[in-house]
Scaffold this motif. Structure first.
Motif, PDB file in Angstrom:
ATOM      1  N   ILE A  58       0.862  -1.181   0.000  1.00 52.63           N
ATOM      2  CA  ILE A  58       0.000   0.000   0.000  1.00 52.63           C
ATOM      3  C   ILE A  58       0.895   1.227   0.000  1.00 52.63           C
ATOM      4  N   HIS A  59       0.539   2.225  -0.810  1.00 50.48           N
ATOM      5  CA  HIS A  59       1.261   3.499  -0.812  1.00 50.48           C
ATOM      6  C   HIS A  59       0.481   4.501   0.028  1.00 50.48           C
ATOM      7  N   HIS A  60       1.193   5.143   0.953  1.00 48.36           N
ATOM      8  CA  HIS A  60       0.593   6.131   1.842  1.00 48.36           C
ATOM      9  C   HIS A  60       1.123   7.520   1.507  1.00 48.36           C
ATOM     10  N   ASP A  61       0.298   8.523   1.698  1.00 48.03           N
ATOM     11  CA  ASP A  61       0.685   9.924   1.479  1.00 48.03           C
ATOM     12  C   ASP A  61       1.147  10.172   0.052  1.00 48.03           C
ATOM     13  N   ASP A  99       1.404  -0.160 -21.675  1.00 48.13           N
ATOM     14  CA  ASP A  99       0.339   0.012 -20.687  1.00 48.13           C
ATOM     15  C   ASP A  99       0.820   0.905 -19.553  1.00 48.13           C
ATOM     16  N   ALA A 100      -0.128   1.573 -18.906  1.00 44.40           N
ATOM     17  CA  ALA A 100       0.157   2.408 -17.747  1.00 44.40           C
ATOM     18  C   ALA A 100      -0.880   2.121 -16.671  1.00 44.40           C
ATOM     19  N   VAL A 101      -0.446   2.220 -15.421  1.00 37.71           N
ATOM     20  CA  VAL A 101      -1.332   1.980 -14.289  1.00 37.71           C
ATOM     21  C   VAL A 101      -1.183   3.142 -13.315  1.00 37.71           C
ATOM     22  N   LYS A 102      -2.316   3.686 -12.857  1.00 33.12           N
ATOM     23  CA  LYS A 102      -2.331   4.713 -11.812  1.00 33.12           C
ATOM     24  C   LYS A 102      -2.857   4.054 -10.540  1.00 33.12           C
ATOM     25  N   ILE A 103      -2.070   4.109  -9.481  1.00 31.44           N
ATOM     26  CA  ILE A 103      -2.433   3.481  -8.210  1.00 31.44           C
ATOM     27  C   ILE A 103      -2.605   4.585  -7.180  1.00 31.44           C
ATOM     28  N   ASN A 104      -3.837   4.778  -6.745  1.00 29.68           N
ATOM     29  CA  ASN A 104      -4.139   5.823  -5.782  1.00 29.68           C
ATOM     30  C   ASN A 104      -3.683   5.445  -4.380  1.00 29.68           C
ATOM     31  N   GLU A 105      -3.554   6.442  -3.546  1.00 32.57           N
ATOM     32  CA  GLU A 105      -3.165   6.258  -2.159  1.00 32.57           C
ATOM     33  C   GLU A 105      -4.110   5.281  -1.459  1.00 32.57           C
ATOM     34  N   GLY A 106      -3.527   4.399  -0.668  1.00 23.91           N
ATOM     35  CA  GLY A 106      -4.314   3.501   0.156  1.00 23.91           C
ATOM     36  C   GLY A 106      -4.823   2.245  -0.522  1.00 23.91           C
ATOM     37  N   ILE A 107      -4.497   2.024  -1.793  1.00 25.57           N
ATOM     38  CA  ILE A 107      -4.964   0.843  -2.525  1.00 25.57           C
ATOM     39  C   ILE A 107      -3.966  -0.300  -2.328  1.00 25.57           C
ATOM     40  N   LYS A 108      -4.423  -1.397  -1.753  1.00 23.66           N
ATOM     41  CA  LYS A 108      -3.555  -2.572  -1.582  1.00 23.66           C
ATOM     42  C   LYS A 108      -3.463  -3.290  -2.923  1.00 23.66           C
ATOM     43  N   HIS A 109      -2.229  -3.589  -3.361  1.00 23.33           N
ATOM     44  CA  HIS A 109      -2.017  -4.165  -4.691  1.00 23.33           C
ATOM     45  C   HIS A 109      -0.678  -4.886  -4.753  1.00 23.33           C
ATOM     46  N   TRP A 110      -0.464  -5.561  -5.869  1.00 22.38           N
ATOM     47  CA  TRP A 110       0.837  -6.172  -6.176  1.00 22.38           C
ATOM     48  C   TRP A 110       1.036  -6.111  -7.683  1.00 22.38           C
ATOM     49  N   HIS A 111       2.281  -6.302  -8.114  1.00 21.26           N
ATOM     50  CA  HIS A 111       2.602  -6.387  -9.536  1.00 21.26           C
ATOM     51  C   HIS A 111       3.855  -7.226  -9.709  1.00 21.26           C
ATOM     52  N   PHE A 143       9.614  -8.849 -17.196  1.00 19.50           N
ATOM     53  CA  PHE A 143       8.687  -7.727 -17.111  1.00 19.50           C
ATOM     54  C   PHE A 143       9.432  -6.519 -16.561  1.00 19.50           C
ATOM     55  N   ALA A 144       9.289  -5.377 -17.220  1.00 19.34           N
ATOM     56  CA  ALA A 144       9.947  -4.159 -16.738  1.00 19.34           C
ATOM     57  C   ALA A 144       8.968  -3.001 -16.790  1.00 19.34           C
ATOM     58  N   HIS A 145       9.087  -2.142 -15.790  1.00 21.87           N
ATOM     59  CA  HIS A 145       8.292  -0.915 -15.785  1.00 21.87           C
ATOM     60  C   HIS A 145       9.071   0.197 -15.107  1.00 21.87           C
ATOM     61  N   ILE A 146       8.708   1.412 -15.460  1.00 18.33           N
ATOM     62  CA  ILE A 146       9.169   2.582 -14.737  1.00 18.33           C
ATOM     63  C   ILE A 146       8.151   2.807 -13.631  1.00 18.33           C
ATOM     64  N   ALA A 147       8.615   2.923 -12.395  1.00 17.51           N
ATOM     65  CA  ALA A 147       7.743   3.192 -11.257  1.00 17.51           C
ATOM     66  C   ALA A 147       8.003   4.610 -10.768  1.00 17.51           C
ATOM     67  N   ILE A 148       6.954   5.407 -10.744  1.00 19.70           N
ATOM     68  CA  ILE A 148       7.011   6.767 -10.218  1.00 19.70           C
ATOM     69  C   ILE A 148       6.201   6.733  -8.925  1.00 19.70           C
ATOM     70  N   THR A 149       6.873   6.967  -7.804  1.00 22.17           N
ATOM     71  CA  THR A 149       6.244   6.774  -6.501  1.00 22.17           C
ATOM     72  C   THR A 149       6.392   8.013  -5.636  1.00 22.17           C
ATOM     73  N   LYS A 150       5.263   8.452  -5.071  1.00 24.31           N
ATOM     74  CA  LYS A 150       5.257   9.542  -4.098  1.00 24.31           C
ATOM     75  C   LYS A 150       4.737   8.967  -2.792  1.00 24.31           C
ATOM     76  N   GLY A 151       5.371   9.313  -1.692  1.00 25.93           N
ATOM     77  CA  GLY A 151       4.932   8.837  -0.386  1.00 25.93           C
ATOM     78  C   GLY A 151       5.739   7.650   0.077  1.00 25.93           C
ATOM     79  N   THR A 152       5.159   6.909   1.006  1.00 24.14           N
ATOM     80  CA  THR A 152       5.830   5.749   1.588  1.00 24.14           C
ATOM     81  C   THR A 152       5.073   4.480   1.225  1.00 24.14           C
ATOM     82  N   SER A 153       5.772   3.361   1.307  1.00 20.45           N
ATOM     83  CA  SER A 153       5.170   2.061   0.984  1.00 20.45           C
ATOM     84  C   SER A 153       5.087   1.202   2.238  1.00 20.45           C
ATOM     85  N   GLU A 154       3.935   0.569   2.420  1.00 20.05           N
ATOM     86  CA  GLU A 154       3.748  -0.404   3.494  1.00 20.05           C
ATOM     87  C   GLU A 154       3.725  -1.779   2.850  1.00 20.05           C
TER      88      GLU A 154
END
Length: 117
Positions: free
Chosen positions: A38-41, A69-81, A89-100
């Motif tokens: 989960i991404h917070h903040d 393909d592109a994926v937008k993951i909002n704050e608080g969404i529990k997920h995996w990839h 499989f390769a992707h660019i990950a742009i991440t703001k906040g912290t990860s739980e």
């Protein structure tokens, strides 16, 4: 970060006082996936650059990802990839906040998805 097999992480931009996101190139070997998390903040954006992989939000069907393909993951969404069993499989990950980091994606769960490949 929690991964069940080999993955390669190359940081491209690290957040600081002037830039509040981290950008990384993440590559998974076939069958590799990260734990539920989960991404917070903030949020996470995934931009698929190579191979085929899976993205899944808790309580929703898994989505097969391909180059472009592109994926937008909002704050608080529990997920995996991670990668499919048959492809890197390769992707660019742009991440703001912290990860739980949470529990692993079980082999039984993952194997049920890979039957769709």
């Amino acid at each position: 970060m929690m991964f069940n097999k080999a993955r390669y992480l190359k940081p491209l931009i690290s957040g600081d006082d002037n830039v509040d996101v981290n950008v990384a190139n993440v590559t998974f070997e076939p069958g590799c996936r990260n734990n539920w998390h989960i991404h917070h903040d903030g949020y996470q954006l995934l931009l698929v650059t190579a191979g085929e992989g899976w993205y899944q939000e808790e309580g929703k069907p898994a989505r097969l990802l391909k180059v472009g393909d592109a994926v937008k993951i909002n704050e608080g969404i529990k997920h995996w990839h991670g990668a499919t069993k048959a492809s890197w499989f390769a992707h660019i990950a742009i991440t703001k906040g912290t990860s739980e980091w949470c529990e692993e994606v079980s082999d039984a769960w993952y194997d049920a998805l890979t039957a769709q490949e």
